[in-house]
Design a protein around this motif. Structure first.
Motif, mmCIF file in Angstrom:
data_model
loop_
_atom_site.group_PDB
_atom_site.id
_atom_site.type_symbol
_atom_site.label_atom_id
_atom_site.label_comp_id
_atom_site.label_asym_id
_atom_site.label_seq_id
_atom_site.Cartn_x
_atom_site.Cartn_y
_atom_site.Cartn_z
ATOM 1 N N PRO A 1 0.835 -1.197 0.000
ATOM 2 C CA PRO A 1 0.000 0.000 0.000
ATOM 3 C C PRO A 1 0.870 1.247 0.000
ATOM 4 O O PRO A 1 0.906 2.006 0.953
ATOM 5 N N PHE A 2 1.597 1.448 -1.066
ATOM 6 C CA PHE A 2 2.520 2.572 -1.127
ATOM 7 C C PHE A 2 2.682 2.984 -2.579
ATOM 8 O O PHE A 2 2.973 2.166 -3.435
ATOM 9 N N ASP A 3 2.469 4.269 -2.859
ATOM 10 C CA ASP A 3 2.495 4.732 -4.245
ATOM 11 C C ASP A 3 3.879 5.161 -4.707
ATOM 12 O O ASP A 3 4.189 5.104 -5.885
ATOM 13 N N GLY A 4 4.685 5.611 -3.768
ATOM 14 C CA GLY A 4 5.988 6.163 -4.107
ATOM 15 C C GLY A 4 6.936 5.088 -4.599
ATOM 16 O O GLY A 4 6.540 3.947 -4.819
ATOM 17 N N HIS B 1 10.207 2.476 -9.271
ATOM 18 C CA HIS B 1 8.813 2.243 -8.894
ATOM 19 C C HIS B 1 8.431 0.803 -9.135
ATOM 20 O O HIS B 1 9.113 0.078 -9.869
ATOM 21 N N GLN B 2 7.310 0.426 -8.519
ATOM 22 C CA GLN B 2 6.848 -0.938 -8.693
ATOM 23 C C GLN B 2 6.601 -1.229 -10.168
ATOM 24 O O GLN B 2 5.986 -0.417 -10.869
ATOM 25 N N HIS C 1 10.590 2.085 0.330
ATOM 26 C CA HIS C 1 9.246 2.624 0.607
ATOM 27 C C HIS C 1 9.345 3.965 1.327
ATOM 28 O O HIS C 1 8.610 4.214 2.268
#
Lengths: 254, 259
Positions: B13-16, B42-43, B78
């Motif tokens: 749950p992490f956008d960065g 990034h993912q 993260h």
């Protein structure tokens, strides 16, 4: 009374075979248990000797690690730097005089061989660990593996393989070196021979028998150790699992 | 094929950025290897790092998972600085897999045991469960028939595929590849790149240091060109490979573009 060399040899064996056998059993028991315990001690001391003092650790941790490291260093230096015969005298009579305890000679023998072999094994273990490709450590670190499981499952099993011949050599050396423990009246092979030789004053014959026993022992154990070594080296082939036995998990990538 | 596989990419749950590198410096004695490196991953990114030997690419990867301690600067996971304490560092490393140039498989273990080392000895998964996961990834890399072999019995390409399965079995968020094909002959290079290509298509986040230019061009979402410890240029592979703006990049890519 026999008159020839061989006559005396046969005579002494007939008269004293049970004494020789008893000496042989004591020699084997002392050197085997001393070697096994010495190896265990050597592994502990050797591992402690490979601790490196990283800057990433806190100063307190480094100090706490430095204490066992220093003790081990002193132990190895002292026991490698003095003859076992002197260690035997100092430990056996030292314990008796300073603590007023008379430990049985046989137990003292095991203690002395353990401490002596432990010091040599520690150096062997340290060298063995150092000789392992640093990639093995990095592979484990990259998985996030902690120090203890890494040592227990990856580094020490490989070290054991590398130093197995050296453990064998230590055992064979101990079979012979146990003879110096006659100075603290351990009834091992050499001590027994001294008694046998003194009875009829036949030094040459009595010790010739002993020499042959030692030689037989070392030859037999060297042979057994070679067998063990080739067994440890493992098979060079492996079994391929046929594809129909594999669980149909996923489409292979290729 | 572009669908992301839940089994490989963890739910976060992490956008960065998953990995952030901030002003990273590394020097060995007087020798400056990395000078002020910053970038984000990034993912789902497949970042390839290219550059001549000695430009600091491998050191950069090793600094990310702290096999080398950076001289200064930060590595963020993260958005948080990677901790220096042993337990927290191990937790971080178990999320960031690494594949080495020299494989670094555990010599005393079979292929299956190598794979299970992470799941069983680090994540303390029951053996059966660990084995199941490992078989899944060994099948994926095409090494399932060889579970009973020891590393020294395998070819380089096979070893590297096992090493990739070992990293996958940890189900990490990112895998770092440190010149995974540099120790392999051309045939083996193909089989390893094929595995990596399929991982990229499944959306695994990867940082790849490589000398395989065609592979970097085709597979990556972003390419970083490094020289003498600096990032000279970074961007989409199409731009870096065909329209580099820096002279140094052009020079480095001359031979590749000519072919």
């Amino acid at each position: 009374m026999p008159t020839s060399f061989w006559g005396w040899i046969v005579f002494l064996i007939q008269q004293y075979h049970s004494s020789y056998l008893q000496g042989l059993v004591t020699t084997l028991a002392a050197s085997l248990s001393g070697t096994v315990l010495g190896c265990c001690l050597g592994f502990v001391v050797g591992v402690i000797q490979t601790i490196d003092f990283q800057k990433s650790r806190s100063p307190l941790q480094n100090v706490l690690l430095a204490i066992p490291w220093t003790i081990c260093k002193i132990y190895v230096t002292v026991f490698r730097g003095t003859p076992m015969i002197v260690q035997a005298m100092v430990i056996y009579y030292g314990i008796a005089q300073m603590f007023g305890v008379n430990i049985p000679a046989f137990r003292a023998a095991i203690l002395i061989i353990t401490l002596n072999s432990g010091a040599y094994m520690a150096e062997t273990v340290r060298g063995g660990i150092r000789s392992i490709d640093p990639g093995q450590v990095e592979g484990a670190q990259a998985l996030g593996m902690r120090y203890v499981p890494m040592m227990a499952h990856i580094i020490l099993p490989q070290t054991l393989r590398i130093i197995a011949p050296q453990i064998g050599n230590t055992f064979v050396a101990n079979i012979k070196d146990t003879s110096v423990l006659n100075v603290i009246s351990v009834t091992e092979l050499f001590y027994i021979t001294n008694v046998v030789a003194g009875t009829y004053f036949r030094m040459f014959e009595a010790y010739t028998i002993t020499a042959m026993i030692y030689l037989t022992l070392t030859l037999v154990f060297n042979f057994l150790l070679r067998l063990l070594e080739s067994h440890l080296a493992g098979s060079s082939s492996y079994e391929i699992i046929p594809s129909e036995q594999l669980a149909p998990a996923q489409e292979p990538a290729r | 094929m572009m669908a992301k596989e839940k089994s490989i990419v963890a739910d976060v749950p992490f956008d960065g950025p998953v990995i952030g590198v901030r002003n990273l410096k590394k020097r060995f004695g007087d020798h400056l290897v990395l000078e002020d490196i910053s970038f984000d991953v990034h993912q789902g990114d497949v970042v390839t790092v290219i550059g001549s030997s000695g430009s600091g690419k491998s050191t950069l990867l090793r600094c990310i998972n702290q096999l080398e301690t950076p001289t200064s600067g930060q590595v963020l996971y993260h958005g948080q600085a990677v901790p220096s304490g042993t337990a927290a560092l191990n937790a971080f490393r178990s999320k960031v897999g690494m594949v080495f140039q020299s494989f670094n498989l555990f010599n005393n273990m079979t292929v299956l045991e190598n794979c299970m080392a992470g799941a069983h000895l680090v994540k303390h998964m029951p053996k059966e469960e660990a084995k199941e996961i490992c078989m899944k990834y060994l099948t994926k890399v095409g090494m399932a028939p060889y579970v009973k072999a020891k590393p020294h019995q395998l070819s380089g390409g096979m070893k590297q595929r096992v090493a990739i399965a070992r990293a996958l079995a940890m189900e990490p968020e990112v895998i770092l590849f440190d010149e995974p094909t540099s120790a392999l002959d051309p045939e083996m290079v193909g089989e390893v790149l094929q595995v990596m290509r399929s991982l990229a298509q499944e959306g695994l986040t990867m940082i790849i240091v490589t000398h395989e230019m065609a592979f970097a061009r085709d597979v990556s979402t972003r390419t970083i060109f490094m020289d003498k410890g600096y990032i000279v240029e970074e961007g989409p592979p199409a731009r870096i490979f065909y329209h580099p703006t820096e002279e140094r990049t052009k020079l480095f890519l001359t031979r590749f573009i000519a072919s």
